[in-house]
Design a protein around this motif. Structure first.
Motif: not given
Length: 220
Positions: A128-150
Motif C-alpha cells: 500500500q505504501l508503494i502504491q501511494e508513493l509511486l502511483g498506478p504504474t507501481w507494478k512496472d517499477f517494483t522488484v521483490v528483493l528476497l533477502t537471507h537467501a543463504d
C-alpha cells in the motif's frame, strides 16, 4: 547523468522491520553506508542516500563501455516501532522528491525475507505504501528483493524449489509485479562477483522498462 560515459540508476528500498533493507542497500552500493544490525526495534528512523563509486564492466552504450553509478535511498521500515505510518509515508515521499525529483526513480525494491513465510495480509502495508508513493504504474517499477537467501539455500532450497514451495501470498505478489524478483545472499552479496550478478538483474529490469523513470518533476 554525470557525463556521457557514466550512467546513474536510482533505487529505493522499502519493507518491514528486520527484513534487511539497509543491508541490501549496502550490498547494492558495495559499502557500509547504512546502519544495519539485529535489533528488537526498528533501526532506521530517517531516509538517507548512498552512492556507489564508478562500476565498470556492466554497461555498454553506443558500443562503448560506460561506468555505472548506483544511488540507493534507504528508508524507515513500514510499519515502524517508533514512527506512525503517516510519518514514514511523508518522510519517504519528501526524500524521494528531494533526491530523485530531477532525474527520477528507476526501481523500488520491496524487501522481504526469504527465510520467513509470507502470510496473507503480511505484505499489504508495504505494498500500500508503494502504491501511494509511486502511483498506478507501481507494478512496472517494483522488484521483490528476497533477502537471507543463504539461509534458504542452507535449508536445501534452490531458487526453483523455493518458489515451487512458496506461499500463495508470495506467488500472487510476484505475479502482480510481472515476476520481477531477486534473491540476495546476505553473507556474500558484498563480494564483487555476487554484487555484479544482482546489479545485472536490476539493470535488466530497468532496460525492460526502456529506462523510464517515476517521480520526475516537470520543470515547466
Amino acid at each position: 547523468m554525470a557525463d556521457s560515459n557514466e550512467i546513474t540508476i536510482n533505487l529505493v528500498v522499502l519493507g518491514k522491520t528486520q527484513t534487511g533493507k539497509s543491508a541490501a542497500g549496502n550490498s547494492l552500493l558495495g559499502s557500509s553506508d547504512f546502519e544495519s544490525r539485529l535489533s528488537p526495534s526498528s533501526v532506521t528512523s530517517c531516509c538517507s542516500l548512498g552512492r556507489s563509486g564508478r562500476i565498470l564492466g556492466l554497461m555498454r552504450r553506443n558500443g562503448c563501455e560506460s561506468a555505472l553509478c548506483v544511488q540507493v535511498l534507504d528508508t524507515p521500515s513500514y510499519p515502524h516501532t517508533a514512527l506512525s505510518k503517516v510519518q514514514v509515508r511523508d518522510t519517504v515521499r519528501a526524500a524521494l522528491a528531494h533526491h530523485f525529483g530531477e532525474e527520477g526513480l528507476h526501481l523500488a525494491l520491496l524487501v522481504l525475507r526469504s527465510d520467513l513465510p509470507l502470510c496473507p495480509d503480511e505484505s499489504d502495508d508495504t505494498v500500500q505504501l508503494i502504491q501511494e508513493l509511486l502511483g498506478p504504474t507501481w507494478k512496472d517499477f517494483t522488484v521483490v528483493l528476497l533477502t537471507h537467501a543463504d539461509k534458504a539455500e542452507e535449508a536445501g532450497y534452490s531458487e526453483e524449489t523455493y518458489l515451487h514451495s512458496a506461499s500463495s501470498t508470495l506467488l500472487s505478489l510476484l505475479s502482480s509485479v510481472q515476476h520481477k524478483y531477486i534473491f540476495l545472499d546476505n553473507h556474500h552479496s558484498i563480494i564483487k562477483e555476487e554484487r555484479n550478478i544482482v546489479l545485472t538483474k536490476v539493470l535488466n529490469f530497468i532496460r525492460k522498462n526502456n529506462y523510464q523513470v517515476l517521480l520526475k518533476h516537470s520543470k515547466e
